[in-house]
Design a protein around this motif. Structure first.
Motif, PDB file in Angstrom:
ATOM      1  N   PRO A  86     124.445   9.565 -55.862  1.00 16.80           N
ATOM      2  CA  PRO A  86     125.413  10.378 -55.148  1.00 16.80           C
ATOM      3  C   PRO A  86     126.382   9.669 -54.115  1.00 16.80           C
ATOM      4  CG  PRO A  86     123.089  11.073 -55.033  1.00 16.80           C
ATOM      5  CD  PRO A  86     123.187   9.847 -55.996  1.00 16.80           C
ATOM      6  N   GLN A  87     125.715   8.498 -53.782  1.00 16.95           N
ATOM      7  CA  GLN A  87     126.486   7.837 -52.609  1.00 16.95           C
ATOM      8  C   GLN A  87     127.102   6.356 -53.437  1.00 16.95           C
ATOM      9  OE1 GLN A  87     124.122   6.963 -49.516  1.00 16.95           O
ATOM     10  NE2 GLN A  87     124.096   9.310 -48.722  1.00 16.95           N
ATOM     11  N   GLY A  88     127.009   6.347 -54.693  1.00 17.42           N
ATOM     12  CA  GLY A  88     127.340   5.071 -55.430  1.00 17.42           C
ATOM     13  C   GLY A  88     126.448   4.190 -56.003  1.00 17.42           C
ATOM     14  N   ILE A  89     126.572   3.317 -57.007  1.00 16.45           N
ATOM     15  CA  ILE A  89     125.710   2.365 -57.394  1.00 16.45           C
ATOM     16  C   ILE A  89     125.363   1.182 -56.364  1.00 16.45           C
ATOM     17  CG2 ILE A  89     125.408   0.610 -59.178  1.00 16.45           C
ATOM     18  CD1 ILE A  89     126.985   2.229 -61.078  1.00 16.45           C
ATOM     19  N   ASP A  90     126.399   0.856 -55.649  1.00 18.62           N
ATOM     20  CA  ASP A  90     126.257   0.009 -54.546  1.00 18.62           C
ATOM     21  C   ASP A  90     125.081   0.457 -53.738  1.00 18.62           C
ATOM     22  OD1 ASP A  90     127.875  -1.799 -55.518  1.00 18.62           O
ATOM     23  OD2 ASP A  90     129.569  -1.113 -54.372  1.00 18.62           O
ATOM     24  N   ALA A  91     125.186   1.744 -53.331  1.00 18.54           N
ATOM     25  CA  ALA A  91     123.969   2.325 -52.441  1.00 18.54           C
ATOM     26  C   ALA A  91     122.796   2.265 -53.103  1.00 18.54           C
ATOM     27  CB  ALA A  91     124.550   3.655 -51.999  1.00 18.54           C
ATOM     28  N   LEU A  92     122.678   2.652 -54.326  1.00 22.40           N
ATOM     29  CA  LEU A  92     121.135   2.261 -55.077  1.00 22.40           C
ATOM     30  C   LEU A  92     120.767   1.141 -54.880  1.00 22.40           C
ATOM     31  CD1 LEU A  92     121.888   4.366 -58.239  1.00 22.40           C
ATOM     32  CD2 LEU A  92     120.490   5.208 -56.458  1.00 22.40           C
ATOM     33  N   ARG A  93     121.890   0.181 -55.496  1.00 22.10           N
ATOM     34  CA  ARG A  93     121.439  -1.370 -55.278  1.00 22.10           C
ATOM     35  C   ARG A  93     121.105  -2.001 -53.605  1.00 22.10           C
ATOM     36  NH1 ARG A  93     126.409  -2.634 -58.606  1.00 22.10           N
ATOM     37  NH2 ARG A  93     125.582  -2.517 -60.729  1.00 22.10           N
ATOM     38  N   ALA A  94     121.557  -1.369 -52.815  1.00 25.50           N
ATOM     39  CA  ALA A  94     121.378  -1.491 -51.471  1.00 25.50           C
ATOM     40  C   ALA A  94     119.984  -1.054 -50.847  1.00 25.50           C
ATOM     41  CB  ALA A  94     122.352  -1.033 -50.404  1.00 25.50           C
ATOM     42  N   ALA A  95     119.752   0.172 -51.656  1.00 31.06           N
ATOM     43  CA  ALA A  95     118.403   0.903 -51.358  1.00 31.06           C
ATOM     44  C   ALA A  95     117.325   0.077 -51.853  1.00 31.06           C
ATOM     45  CB  ALA A  95     118.577   2.358 -51.924  1.00 31.06           C
ATOM     46  N   LEU A  96     117.457  -0.399 -53.164  1.00 32.96           N
ATOM     47  CA  LEU A  96     116.531  -1.401 -54.078  1.00 32.96           C
ATOM     48  C   LEU A  96     116.188  -2.556 -53.083  1.00 32.96           C
ATOM     49  CD1 LEU A  96     114.973  -1.854 -56.293  1.00 32.96           C
ATOM     50  CD2 LEU A  96     116.674  -2.901 -57.481  1.00 32.96           C
ATOM     51  N   ALA A  97     117.047  -3.101 -52.500  1.00 33.25           N
ATOM     52  CA  ALA A  97     117.117  -4.464 -51.773  1.00 33.25           C
ATOM     53  C   ALA A  97     116.299  -4.022 -50.544  1.00 33.25           C
ATOM     54  CB  ALA A  97     118.406  -4.977 -51.405  1.00 33.25           C
ATOM     55  N   SER A  98     116.571  -2.992 -49.881  1.00 34.10           N
ATOM     56  CA  SER A  98     116.051  -2.433 -48.701  1.00 34.10           C
ATOM     57  C   SER A  98     114.540  -2.325 -48.798  1.00 34.10           C
ATOM     58  CB  SER A  98     116.601  -1.218 -48.071  1.00 34.10           C
ATOM     59  OG  SER A  98     116.008  -0.732 -46.932  1.00 34.10           O
ATOM     60  N   ALA A  99     114.052  -1.546 -49.945  1.00 34.13           N
ATOM     61  CA  ALA A  99     112.790  -1.221 -50.375  1.00 34.13           C
ATOM     62  C   ALA A  99     111.960  -2.658 -50.585  1.00 34.13           C
ATOM     63  CB  ALA A  99     112.790  -0.225 -51.681  1.00 34.13           C
ATOM     64  N   ALA A 100     112.729  -3.563 -51.001  1.00 32.36           N
ATOM     65  CA  ALA A 100     112.033  -4.883 -51.638  1.00 32.36           C
ATOM     66  C   ALA A 100     111.705  -5.408 -50.252  1.00 32.36           C
ATOM     67  CB  ALA A 100     112.716  -5.771 -52.394  1.00 32.36           C
ATOM     68  N   ALA A 101     112.779  -5.365 -49.091  1.00 30.10           N
ATOM     69  CA  ALA A 101     112.549  -6.287 -48.218  1.00 30.10           C
ATOM     70  C   ALA A 101     111.433  -5.408 -47.304  1.00 30.10           C
ATOM     71  CB  ALA A 101     113.862  -6.089 -47.409  1.00 30.10           C
ATOM     72  N   ARG A 102     111.683  -4.212 -47.222  1.00 36.78           N
ATOM     73  CA  ARG A 102     110.430  -3.621 -46.467  1.00 36.78           C
ATOM     74  C   ARG A 102     108.883  -3.607 -47.036  1.00 36.78           C
ATOM     75  NH1 ARG A 102     114.296   0.988 -46.772  1.00 36.78           N
ATOM     76  NH2 ARG A 102     115.069   1.116 -44.531  1.00 36.78           N
ATOM     77  N   TRP A 103     108.641  -3.829 -48.467  1.00 37.68           N
ATOM     78  CA  TRP A 103     107.557  -4.388 -49.089  1.00 37.68           C
ATOM     79  C   TRP A 103     107.011  -5.491 -48.517  1.00 37.68           C
ATOM     80  CZ3 TRP A 103     106.172  -8.231 -52.321  1.00 37.68           C
ATOM     81  CH2 TRP A 103     104.808  -8.068 -52.854  1.00 37.68           C
ATOM     82  N   GLN A 104     108.015  -6.407 -48.462  1.00 29.80           N
ATOM     83  CA  GLN A 104     107.779  -7.903 -48.104  1.00 29.80           C
ATOM     84  C   GLN A 104     107.315  -8.075 -46.631  1.00 29.80           C
ATOM     85  OE1 GLN A 104     107.733 -10.523 -49.872  1.00 29.80           O
ATOM     86  NE2 GLN A 104     106.601 -11.776 -48.310  1.00 29.80           N
ATOM     87  N   ALA A 105     108.089  -7.100 -45.705  1.00 27.25           N
ATOM     88  CA  ALA A 105     107.693  -6.986 -44.562  1.00 27.25           C
ATOM     89  C   ALA A 105     106.231  -6.569 -44.122  1.00 27.25           C
ATOM     90  CB  ALA A 105     108.739  -6.450 -43.601  1.00 27.25           C
TER      91      ALA A 105
END
Length: 874
Positions: free
Chosen positions: A528-547
């Motif tokens: 809905p907000q573009g592929i870049d938003a999906l990639r950003a959300a994926l990177a954010s989820a990975a960072a939260r998992w690591q944290a």
């Protein structure tokens, strides 16, 4: 007289025609709400009989909203067995016709005949006046006029008298009435009719006598005033001379001087008293100051003793407070250690809860990462499809506005080409040789279009000049060329060879745009907000998992952690206990500080006050003011005694108020002088008046006026004697006439009593000279009609009209009764009596009753005729 039929047309609210037939010879009842037309019907009957058909004031009879109408009324009636018909038309095309049996009367003759038959007089001009209405004005009662009897009866009095004369057989002497009128005419020249006051010559004689008497009295008053002024002058002169000898104002002035001297002595005493008062106040103030200083010293000694005791008590309290403070400090140390241990246990319990939350979060982040990877892949595919469709659509995109212009222009070209083709001259040729057309060689087969003048050479045969037959062909060709140029320009701008190719490109472009929107919708579903938003959300989820994983590793060992609720409860209890201990320590600290500060403050204050008491200068000054107090008290007592003595002396001097006495004597002297001066002026004025009056011949004028008064008195007495004789003669003649009239009124009085007993038993009614009801005698009390209630007058109005109708009927006069909304202000009992009277009278007369209360008249046994039904019937 019996009405049989009433026809009304274009009359006020009846814009059409309304017919009322089959009228009963007795009681007829018409009902309807307000403004239904009841009063209009009654007015139509009055107008057709009473109004002059040519009267110009009857324009208000025109139908409402119809200025060009022709109001008309026609009535059929029976008169002593003879059929009669009367018709009138008003306002426009006025006409009048009266038929009695076989006789026909028209216009003025018809109206004169009606007046003679019904008993009224025609108005000379203008509308019918009340005094002309006669018998119809008495018997035909308009709405709201039932209670009014005096005027209508008076206007019909002559007709009633004629009827009474026929019934009673009395010959009322017209000559006697003429004599009474002549006597009254002579009497009215001397006395007024109602008040019997003087008028005419008698009033003039009385006014002349009154004026002469007034003038005589005025001269007599002047004579008396002249004699009185002579006596007053002698008295005033004697008093003036006696006062000049005594000169009383000089004695008053001497007394005023003595009183002024006493006033000045009293003022001197008052000034001395003011000095004593000032000295006394000063001595008392100095004594009060010395006493206040001694009082302050005594109070200081008392304060020192009291504060010494307070300091001892404060020091003892400080020792007790110190012990309380030490105990509170020890308690705080103990509770602080317990609170630290409880906080450690709570931290370990919180770490255990945090570790559990972190494990849940790590699982959620792993799931979210997997979902985002799938969505990124699907979105990438959809995005490629959108880009491909966009590229294809851009390649075939066409300007729809220009395409529409091309379609419009193509249609115009088709029509113009057809018109031009039809207008051009066509020459089809098949040549074996060659011809020249405008110097151009033409051969073989073909078609030659002549769109302009052409010259065809025929060789040896000559030449042909061909001219087109349509005059505007060249303009059409010019317009066609212009349109073809615009058409070619639009095709080049659109990049197509024809309109059909352009429309095919537009459909292809629309299909590709629709595919682009479809793939874009799929892309919006995945991203809905573009592929870049999906990639950003994926990177954010990975960072939260690591944290979260790092935080979990950094937590301490929580295997021995107590339950979180228990740890919180224990920590809270420890904190509350520590807080309470700290509050007690704070109170003890504050109490210790306050106690020490109070003790130190008391010690400082006590030291300062003790130093003040032991000061050498203070002790010396105190001894001085104590000695001074004794001396000041002796001095103040002496001043008070001197003040009291001086005040008694001043009161004695003021006892007779010498200032007022001096003022009074001076005023008395001024008054005495003024009175003597006024007396002198009055003497001069009286002498002047007496000299003027003495020279005016007062006695001669008074004697002449006395003679004129005597002459006027004789004239007034002669006229008064004549007035008295005429009054006596009038009284005798009227008494004789009234006795004859009483015999004449007997039939009417009998009929009035007949109806009156229905409502007012044991009562009689007295008639006036005009045969109208004057007074109603009930229970031995006579009331005038004006003193009766509205309802009672209304009831009398109905009953007396029935009696008048009987009287007229018996004397052969035609009668018809109309009552418009009568008995409105009558109660049920009296209304029933009136109904019985109407039913009785209806056996002798025709009666038309109009009412807006049908429910009050539904027990008469008479058919109620609704006005609305009459309108519908027509």
């Amino acid at each position: 007289m019996k009405l049989e039929r009433i026809a009304i047309q274009e009359f006020k609210q009846f814009a059409g025609r309304i017919v009322i037939d089959d009228l009963e010879p007795g009681l007829n009842l018409f009902v309807g709400p307000n403004e239904a037309g009841k009063s209009t019907i009654a007015e139509a009957v009055r107008v057709v009989f009473l109004e002059r058909y040519k009267a110009s004031h009857l324009k208000d009879l025109l139908p409402w909203g119809k200025a060009s109408g022709q109001p008309s009324v026609e009535v059929s009636f029976n008169l002593d067995g003879t059929a009669c018909r009367l018709s009138k038309q008003f306002v426009t095309r006025q006409r009048c016709e009266l038929t009695i049996g076989q006789s026909v009367f028209g216009e003025d003759e018809a109206e004169d005949k009606l007046a003679a038959l019904l008993g009224f007089s025609r108005a000379a001009r203008g509308p019918l006046k009340a005094e002309n209405a006669g018998v119809p004005g008495l018997l035909w009662v308009q709405q709201g006029g039932t209670q009014e009897m005096r005027d209508s009866t008076g206007h019909a009095a002559q007709y009633l008298r004629d009827a009474l004369s026929q019934l009673s057989g009395s010959n009322e002497s017209a000559g006697e009435d003429a004599l009474i009128v002549a006597v009254q005419r002579e009497l009215r020249q001397l006395l007024t009719a109602r008040t019997q006051k003087s008028t005419g010559p008698l009033a003039e004689a009385e006014q002349t006598l009154a004026g002469l008497t007034e003038d005589r009295d005025e001269l007599e008053q002047q004579r008396l005033q002249f004699e009185e002024n002579i006596a007053r002058l002698a008295t005033q002169q004697e008093t003036f001379e006696d006062t000049e000898r005594k000169r009383p104002w000089e004695l008053h002035e001497q007394k005023a001087v003595l009183a002024q001297q006493r006033a000045e002595a009293a003022a001197e005493l008052e000034r001395g008293l003011e000095g004593l008062v000032h000295a006394l106040k000063l001595g008392e103030a100095e004594l009060a100051l010395s006493l206040q200083q001694e009082q302050n010293a005594v109070e200081l000694e008392s304060t020192v003793a009291r504060e010494r005791q307070q300091l001892d008590l404060a020091r003892a309290g400080v020792a007790s407070i110190q012990a309380e403070y030490a105990q509170a400090a020890a308690n705080v140390t103990q509770f602080e250690q317990a609170s630290v241990a409880a906080d450690r246990a709570l931290d370990l319990a919180n770490a255990a809860v945090t570790a559990a939350d972190l494990r849940n979060q790590i699982g959620l982040y792993e799931t979210e990462s997997q979902r985002l990877e799938v969505a990124i892949q699907a979105a990438g595919q959809a995005n490629e499809a959108v880009l491909e469709a966009a590229r294809a659509a851009a390649a075939v995109e066409i300007d729809e506005t220009k395409l529409k212009q091309l379609a419009t222009l193509d249609g115009e070209l088709t029509v113009l080409r057809a018109r031009t083709e039809a207008a051009m001259t066509r020459i089809e040729y098949k040549l074996t040789g060659a011809l020249s057309v405008n110097e151009t060689t033409v051969s073989g087969d073909g078609v030659l279009r002549v769109d302009e003048e052409k010259l065809i050479g025929l060789g040896e045969l000559g030449e042909l000049r061909v001219i087109p037959g349509v005059s505007d062909l060249s303009a059409q060709l010019t317009e066609l060329a212009s349109l073809e140029a615009q058409h070619t320009q639009l095709l080049q701008a659109l990049g197509v060879a024809s309109l059909v190719e352009g429309e095919l490109r537009r459909e292809q472009w629309k299909t590709l745009v629709a595919q682009q929107k479809s793939h874009a919708g799929i892309l919006k579903v995945h991203a809905p907000q573009g592929i870049d938003a999906l990639r950003a959300a994926l990177a954010s989820a990975a960072a939260r998992w690591q944290a979260s994983n790092d935080r979990l590793k950094n937590l301490p060992d929580v295997s021995a952690a107590p339950p979180l609720d228990e740890a919180r409860r224990n920590a809270g209890i420890a904190r509350d206990a520590l807080e309470a201990a700290r509050k007690l320590l704070s109170l003890a600290t504050e109490k210790r500080s306050t106690g020490v500060a109070n003790a130190e403050s008391l010690a400082v204050q006590l030291q300062r006050k003790e130093a003040q008491l032991s000061d050498e200068t203070f002790c010396r000054n105190r001894a001085q003011w104590q000695t001074k107090i004794v001396e000041q008290r002796v001095q103040v007592d002496a001043q008070r005694k001197q003040h009291e003595a001086r005040e008694r002396e001043l009161q004695a001097a003021r006892l007779d108020d010498p200032v007022a006495e001096a003022k009074r004597y001076r005023a008395s002297a001024d008054l005495a002088r003024g009175e003597q001066h006024q007396r002198q002026l009055r003497i001069a004025e009286l002498r002047s008046q007496l000299e003027t009056v003495g020279a005016s011949g007062l006695g001669e004028r008074l004697a002449a006026l006395e003679a004129r008064v005597e002459q006027a008195t004789r004239r007034k007495e002669e006229l008064s004697l004549r007035a008295g004789a005429l009054s006596l003669l009038d009284e005798v003649l009227v008494d004789e006439r009234d006795s004859a009239v009483a015999q004449l009124r007997a039939p009417l009085t009998e009929r009035l009593g007949y109806y009156l007993r229905r409502i007012f038993p044991q009562s009689t009614i007295a008639l006036g000279d005009d045969l109208s009801p004057a007074t109603l005698d009930r229970y031995g009390r006579a009331d005038t009609l004006d003193a009766l209630s509205f309802g009672t007058r209304e009831q009398l109005g109905i009953l007396t009209r029935l009696a008048y109708a009987d009287l007229l009927k018996a004397s052969g006069r035609p009668t018809l009764l109309m009552l418009d909304d009568a008995a409105v202000h009558t109660d049920a009992t009296r209304r029933d009596a009136i109904k019985r009277a109407l039913l009785d009278a209806a056996t002798r007369h025709q009666i038309l009753v109009f009412t807006c209360h049908p429910e009050l008249w539904d027990d008469l046994g008479v058919r109620q005729r609704a006005i609305d039904d009459l309108k519908v019937a027509v």
